[in-house]
Design a protein around this motif. Structure first.
Motif, PDB file in Angstrom:
ATOM      1  N   UNK A 106      18.083  30.876  -6.687  1.00 53.61           N
ATOM      2  CA  UNK A 106      16.844  31.164  -7.309  1.00 53.61           C
ATOM      3  C   UNK A 106      15.813  31.770  -6.210  1.00 53.61           C
ATOM      4  N   UNK A 107      15.211  30.382  -5.982  1.00 55.32           N
ATOM      5  CA  UNK A 107      14.519  30.316  -5.247  1.00 55.32           C
ATOM      6  C   UNK A 107      14.585  30.629  -3.404  1.00 55.32           C
ATOM      7  N   UNK A 108      15.487  30.616  -2.853  1.00 48.84           N
ATOM      8  CA  UNK A 108      16.683  30.939  -1.504  1.00 48.84           C
ATOM      9  C   UNK A 108      16.463  32.810  -1.849  1.00 48.84           C
ATOM     10  N   UNK A 109      16.948  33.069  -3.042  1.00 46.66           N
ATOM     11  CA  UNK A 109      16.671  34.575  -2.949  1.00 46.66           C
ATOM     12  C   UNK A 109      15.884  35.109  -3.440  1.00 46.66           C
ATOM     13  N   UNK A 110      14.971  34.460  -3.218  1.00 42.21           N
ATOM     14  CA  UNK A 110      12.980  34.828  -4.063  1.00 42.21           C
ATOM     15  C   UNK A 110      12.444  34.589  -2.320  1.00 42.21           C
ATOM     16  N   UNK A 111      13.134  33.431  -1.645  1.00 41.86           N
ATOM     17  CA  UNK A 111      11.925  33.545  -0.654  1.00 41.86           C
ATOM     18  C   UNK A 111      13.381  34.149   1.088  1.00 41.86           C
ATOM     19  N   UNK A 112      13.972  34.711   0.908  1.00 48.12           N
ATOM     20  CA  UNK A 112      15.050  35.213   2.146  1.00 48.12           C
ATOM     21  C   UNK A 112      15.358  37.030   1.356  1.00 48.12           C
ATOM     22  N   UNK A 113      14.750  37.300   0.020  1.00 48.33           N
ATOM     23  CA  UNK A 113      15.765  38.338  -0.111  1.00 48.33           C
ATOM     24  C   UNK A 113      17.003  39.097   0.259  1.00 48.33           C
ATOM     25  N   UNK A 114      17.831  37.870  -0.035  1.00 45.16           N
ATOM     26  CA  UNK A 114      18.705  38.255   0.586  1.00 45.16           C
ATOM     27  C   UNK A 114      19.713  37.769  -0.461  1.00 45.16           C
ATOM     28  N   UNK A 115      20.604  38.762  -1.213  1.00 44.41           N
ATOM     29  CA  UNK A 115      21.577  38.171  -2.700  1.00 44.41           C
ATOM     30  C   UNK A 115      22.765  37.886  -2.363  1.00 44.41           C
ATOM     31  N   UNK A 116      23.249  37.615  -0.678  1.00 40.06           N
ATOM     32  CA  UNK A 116      24.417  37.134  -0.295  1.00 40.06           C
ATOM     33  C   UNK A 116      24.436  35.453  -0.187  1.00 40.06           C
ATOM     34  N   UNK A 177      11.683  28.367   6.758  1.00 44.59           N
ATOM     35  CA  UNK A 177      10.462  27.940   6.728  1.00 44.59           C
ATOM     36  C   UNK A 177      10.366  27.955   8.140  1.00 44.59           C
ATOM     37  N   UNK A 178      11.241  27.453   8.596  1.00 45.50           N
ATOM     38  CA  UNK A 178      10.296  27.285  10.440  1.00 45.50           C
ATOM     39  C   UNK A 178      10.083  28.830  11.074  1.00 45.50           C
ATOM     40  N   UNK A 179      11.329  29.258  10.278  1.00 44.59           N
ATOM     41  CA  UNK A 179      10.686  31.072  11.154  1.00 44.59           C
ATOM     42  C   UNK A 179       8.947  31.387  10.328  1.00 44.59           C
ATOM     43  N   UNK A 180       8.645  30.692   9.411  1.00 45.02           N
ATOM     44  CA  UNK A 180       7.240  31.413   9.059  1.00 45.02           C
ATOM     45  C   UNK A 180       5.698  30.460   9.586  1.00 45.02           C
ATOM     46  N   UNK A 181       6.544  29.701  10.350  1.00 41.59           N
ATOM     47  CA  UNK A 181       5.309  29.274  11.550  1.00 41.59           C
ATOM     48  C   UNK A 181       4.302  30.083  12.050  1.00 41.59           C
ATOM     49  N   UNK A 182       3.305  29.826  11.832  1.00 43.02           N
ATOM     50  CA  UNK A 182       2.368  30.548  12.329  1.00 43.02           C
ATOM     51  C   UNK A 182       0.616  30.303  13.591  1.00 43.02           C
ATOM     52  N   UNK A 183       1.023  29.054  13.579  1.00 36.95           N
ATOM     53  CA  UNK A 183       0.717  28.053  14.474  1.00 36.95           C
ATOM     54  C   UNK A 183      -1.556  27.591  13.965  1.00 36.95           C
ATOM     55  N   UNK A 184      -1.077  28.090  12.907  1.00 36.70           N
ATOM     56  CA  UNK A 184      -2.435  27.811  12.274  1.00 36.70           C
ATOM     57  C   UNK A 184      -2.214  26.516  11.318  1.00 36.70           C
ATOM     58  N   UNK A 185      -2.973  25.088  11.669  1.00 41.70           N
ATOM     59  CA  UNK A 185      -2.997  24.299  10.334  1.00 41.70           C
ATOM     60  C   UNK A 185      -2.460  24.208   8.964  1.00 41.70           C
TER      61      UNK A 185
END
Length: 351
Positions: A106-116, A177-185
């Motif tokens: 369920x958490x992965x579905x909410x985070x990635x928006x992927x039902x598959x 989560x790794x793809x969400x790195x922005x460079x901010x601390x």
């Protein structure tokens, strides 16, 4: 027939590990109910369900070891027949692992928006549930240690599907989560901590399941696989509770970075105001954009998204103050400096 040490030694050690993890689960459950009182009711019921099932599981494991080692001590039957309550072990493990895997799906579905992705994880979890129940039924039918190799097929269905689900959950969370790195601390520190926790808690259950499969298949006439097996349900429950309880530390981490950034921004704005007022001249209004940069806003939004309902903040009844969103807008500060010309001196002239 293997020795007593290879039959009941691993089962006894596995029971000890199970009881140690149960003590950790008690502390985590207490901390959860004391800290997150505003979580959604269904999350609280899930935690309560897991705690009740694990309490029953611990009592059953102790009774399971009491029967051959104390009640039937010295009797030949004790080394030939499975303990009565041993049949309940696979069913209890999948009764704990399945809802937890659903929760992470369920958490992965909410985070990635992927039902598959969520559906695939749920399918493997359901297969694991069926394999665990199948194993329980066969243990109750066979009853003899000598027929343990006949449990290979249902046990493989159970362990391998659970292992695939656990690995998928860990890999998908880490990549997302790794793809969400922005460079901010603030963002990167929070994401890094979540990734480390995901790997530490998610992979350990997969490793125990793999160890259970390997020992079960390579040493079918011993009970060495129960070194891994009897601790599995507690690992799943502690994994979920540690994930829920980690939110407090993550919120403190992001709050600290936000506070430090606000202090720096406030000082920079004050200096900018002073410099601009001096450069503008006497009596001229000065407009200063005292807003935070769009990258700062995106960084905080990313942290809020990760710690929000998509991943770690499950307080659905929290009221949001929309006025606080105005802080992210553009604030115009007008600095006006006026000076009054000195009155002319009147000189008296004498003629």
């Amino acid at each position: 027939m293997p020795s007593i040490q290879l039959l009941f030694g691993p089962m006894l050690i596995g029971t000890f590990v199970n009881m140690i993890l149960y003590g950790i689960l008690i502390v985590q459950t207490y901390h959860y109910y004391q800290t997150f009182k505003k979580d959604a009711p269904w999350i609280k019921y899930l935690v309560l369900y897991l705690f009740i099932v694990e309490t029953v599981n611990t009592a059953c494991d102790m009774a399971m070891m009491y029967q051959p080692l104390i009640e039937k001590f010295g009797q030949p039957e004790a080394t030939k027949v499975f303990p009565t309550l041993f049949a309940a072990e696979p069913a209890v493990i999948v009764a704990v692992s399945t809802p937890i895997q659903f929760f992470f799906a369920w958490r992965i579905r909410l985070l990635t928006k992927s039902n598959i992705l969520a559906l695939v994880i749920c399918c493997f979890s359901i297969v694991s549930l069926a394999g665990g129940i199948w194993t329980t039924v066969l243990i109750a039918q066979f009853k003899l240690f000598s027929r343990k190799p006949e449990l290979h097929t249902p046990a493989l269905v159970w362990f391998l599907s659970a292992c695939v689900a656990d690995v998928m959950i860990t890999v998908v969370l880490v990549l997302s989560l790794s793809s969400r790195r922005t460079g901010f601390a603030a963002t990167d520190d929070a994401i890094g901590k979540i990734i480390r926790m995901t790997v530490q808690t998610g992979m350990i259950t997969a490793l125990f399941a793999i160890g259970d499969v390997v020992f079960f298949m390579t040493l079918p006439h011993t009970a060495l696989n129960f070194l891994w097996d009897l601790a599995l349900s507690k690992l799943y429950a502690n994994c979920l509770l540690s994930t829920l309880n980690a939110r407090a530390g993550l919120q403190e981490l992001t709050g600290y970075h936000s506070q430090q950034r606000n202090v720096v921004s406030s000082g920079a704005i004050r200096r900018q105001q002073q410099d601009s007022s001096l450069e503008a001249g006497v009596g001229a209004p000065v407009s200063i954009a005292g807003n935070r940069s769009s990258r700062d806003v995106d960084s905080e939004a990313s942290v809020k998204h990760i710690l929000g309902s998509t991943m770690y903040e499950l307080d659905t009844r929290k009221s949001f103050d929309h006025r606080s969103d105005m802080e992210y807008g553009i604030q115009i500060t007008k600095v006006v400096e006026t000076r009054q010309d000195p009155e002319p001196e009147i000189r008296e002239t004498t003629q």
